[in-house]
Design an enzyme around this catalytic site. Structure first.
Site, PDB file in Angstrom:
ATOM      1  N   CYS A   6      49.890 145.899 186.972  1.00 47.60           N
ATOM      2  CA  CYS A   6      49.509 144.517 187.271  1.00 47.60           C
ATOM      3  C   CYS A   6      48.436 144.464 188.339  1.00 47.60           C
ATOM      4  O   CYS A   6      48.575 145.064 189.393  1.00 47.60           O
ATOM      5  CB  CYS A   6      50.686 143.753 187.850  1.00 47.60           C
ATOM      6  SG  CYS A   6      51.708 142.989 186.650  1.00 47.60           S
ATOM      7  N   CYS A  31      37.532 137.073 185.704  1.00 43.28           N
ATOM      8  CA  CYS A  31      38.402 135.954 186.080  1.00 43.28           C
ATOM      9  C   CYS A  31      37.669 135.092 187.102  1.00 43.28           C
ATOM     10  O   CYS A  31      36.926 135.603 187.926  1.00 43.28           O
ATOM     11  CB  CYS A  31      39.707 136.479 186.682  1.00 43.28           C
ATOM     12  SG  CYS A  31      40.955 135.203 186.951  1.00 43.28           S
ATOM     13  N   CYS A  33      41.952 135.664 193.607  1.00 46.90           N
ATOM     14  CA  CYS A  33      43.141 136.143 194.311  1.00 46.90           C
ATOM     15  C   CYS A  33      42.771 137.427 195.065  1.00 46.90           C
ATOM     16  O   CYS A  33      42.273 138.384 194.470  1.00 46.90           O
ATOM     17  CB  CYS A  33      44.280 136.401 193.335  1.00 46.90           C
ATOM     18  SG  CYS A  33      44.703 134.950 192.371  1.00 46.90           S
ATOM     19  N   GLU A  88      40.633 144.885 179.066  1.00 43.92           N
ATOM     20  CA  GLU A  88      41.666 145.906 178.950  1.00 43.92           C
ATOM     21  C   GLU A  88      42.969 145.314 178.421  1.00 43.92           C
ATOM     22  O   GLU A  88      43.284 144.152 178.665  1.00 43.92           O
ATOM     23  CB  GLU A  88      41.902 146.560 180.318  1.00 43.92           C
ATOM     24  CG  GLU A  88      40.679 147.369 180.727  1.00 43.92           C
ATOM     25  CD  GLU A  88      40.706 147.901 182.161  1.00 43.92           C
ATOM     26  OE1 GLU A  88      40.088 148.946 182.382  1.00 43.92           O
ATOM     27  OE2 GLU A  88      41.310 147.282 183.034  1.00 43.92           O
ATOM     28  N   CYS A 127      50.563 143.994 177.151  1.00 42.07           N
ATOM     29  CA  CYS A 127      50.000 143.143 178.194  1.00 42.07           C
ATOM     30  C   CYS A 127      48.547 142.878 177.795  1.00 42.07           C
ATOM     31  O   CYS A 127      47.753 143.809 177.690  1.00 42.07           O
ATOM     32  CB  CYS A 127      50.087 143.868 179.542  1.00 42.07           C
ATOM     33  SG  CYS A 127      49.275 143.000 180.878  1.00 42.07           S
ATOM     34  N   CYS A 180      43.939 141.055 193.877  1.00 47.68           N
ATOM     35  CA  CYS A 180      43.857 141.423 192.453  1.00 47.68           C
ATOM     36  C   CYS A 180      42.512 142.064 192.126  1.00 47.68           C
ATOM     37  O   CYS A 180      41.458 141.517 192.466  1.00 47.68           O
ATOM     38  CB  CYS A 180      44.077 140.182 191.593  1.00 47.68           C
ATOM     39  SG  CYS A 180      43.941 140.512 189.827  1.00 47.68           S
TER      40      CYS A 180
END
Ligand code: SAH
Length: 345
Positions: A338, A113, A117, A93, A106, A120
């Site tokens: 975010c 990933c 975290c 994205e 962004c 997230c």
């Protein structure tokens, strides 16, 4: 049959060699380069100043795997989120964020990933692969186009805060930035680019050695080592001491201040001890703090701290002469904020 290689994986000299060894004139390399980078051509037929024989040769041997928009969503605040389909079917994205005086892209650097975290959404997706330089560059080209189309002005800023950890795909991120800033690419200033990292000390030192020109942001979220490990488990191996050490090195070499990104959660990092630890840490390396609003990912363990606590942080930082700002979320209604990028589509 092997898939055709993307023409954009060659630099200009390599292109020249390919052309010469196939009996084409070497100056054509420069023309092709201009088409693929300055003009972002999506296919060889657009290259109208090349002879037909050369276009046929290019079509037969190479591909241009320009990214495809699989889905575009517009938020009520004007933010646009794109689900991008890559040549092998993976989706990442990228987001356009408009404000009064700037338009920010962004962009993602990896499919999924590998860091975990806890707060997230992207961490729930396994890391599948790194993005190629052209796949990162294409996101910027796309957002620049959307910016002109929907907001009548070009893109002004780029943040590497989409999916993935940019410093774990360092070479490709650097190559994409070279294209973005080069005259034969988009010609944007590196001062308008921010690379955000969870904090990979070895790579922060490498960036300093490479004398990069863009800005650095570090997702800190806690200045207390054990606490940081509990929400960002990789911190066990790449701990705060090593991080500070690398950031000291970064500042000494580049003279660029570091921005710490910091979310405040109820019952996690909302007490005086947390604030004092952050102040102590900020005094070690010239820096500023960006308090970012938490965007919910439906995990009851993470709840945004109330305004009162945010103000307490702001006041304490400022009275210690540490610059601090608060960043409100954008595009929350379409999960474009975010930490919310997770291919819900
Ligand atoms: N891996 C890089 C870049 C991607 S995340 C990094 O960690 O910096 C971009 C920013 O969003 C980081 O500061 C990250 O900590 C933050 N973030 C992640 N999840 C979030 C959430 N749910 N709400 C608000 N910010 C979040």
């Amino acid at each position: 049959m092997f898939p055709k290689k993307d023409i954009r994986s060659f630099n200009e000299n390599e292109l020249k060699e390919i052309l010469i060894s196939n009996s084409f004139k070497s100056f054509r390399a420069n023309q092709i380069y201009h088409w693929i980078w300055n003009k972002s051509a999506h296919n060889f037929d657009e290259m109208t100043n090349l002879p037909e024989r050369l276009i046929a040769f290019l079509k037969e041997n190479f591909a241009i795997n320009f990214i495809k928009v699989n889905r575009m969503q517009k938020s009520s605040d004007g933010t646009i989120k794109n689900a991008i389909e890559l040549f092998d079917g993976f989706i990442v994205e990228c987001v356009l964020i408009p404000t009064k005086d700037r338009i920010t892209a962004c962009v993602s650097s990896q499919v999924g990933c590998s860091l975990n975290c806890k707060f997230c959404a992207t961490s729930k997706l396994k890391r599948m692969r790194n993005l190629n330089p052209d796949e990162i560059y294409d996101q910027v080209v796309l957002i620049n186009k959307q910016s002109k189309e929907y907001y009548n002005r070009p893109l002004t800023n780029i943040v590497f805060m989409g999916m993935g950890e940019p410093l774990m795909n360092y070479n490709n991120v650097i190559k994409s930035i070279e294209r973005i800033t080069s005259k034969s690419g988009l010609g944007m200033s590196s001062k308008r680019i921010v690379v955000s990292t969870s904090g990979v000390p070895k790579m922060i030192k490498k960036m300093a050695d490479d004398n990069v020109r863009f800005k650095l942001a570090v997702s800190l979220h806690s200045a207390i080592n054990e606490k940081r490990t509990s929400i960002m488990p990789f911190n066990e191996k790449m701990n705060l001491n090593d991080l500070i050490d690398s950031l000291t090195y970064w500042y000494t070499k580049t003279k660029k201040i570091v921005t710490y990104e910091y979310v405040i959660w109820k019952g996690i990092n909302d007490n005086d001890e947390d604030i004092q630890a952050l102040i102590d840490l900020c005094k070690k390396v010239p820096s500023k703090v960006n308090l970012i609003q938490y965007n919910s990912i439906d995990d009851p363990n993470f709840v945004q701290a109330p305004e009162l606590i945010i103000n307490k942080y702001l006041y304490s930082l400022e009275s210690n002469k540490i610059k601090a700002t608060v960043r409100r979320s954008r595009g929350e209604d379409i999960d474009a904020a975010c930490g919310q990028l997770a291919n819900k589509s």
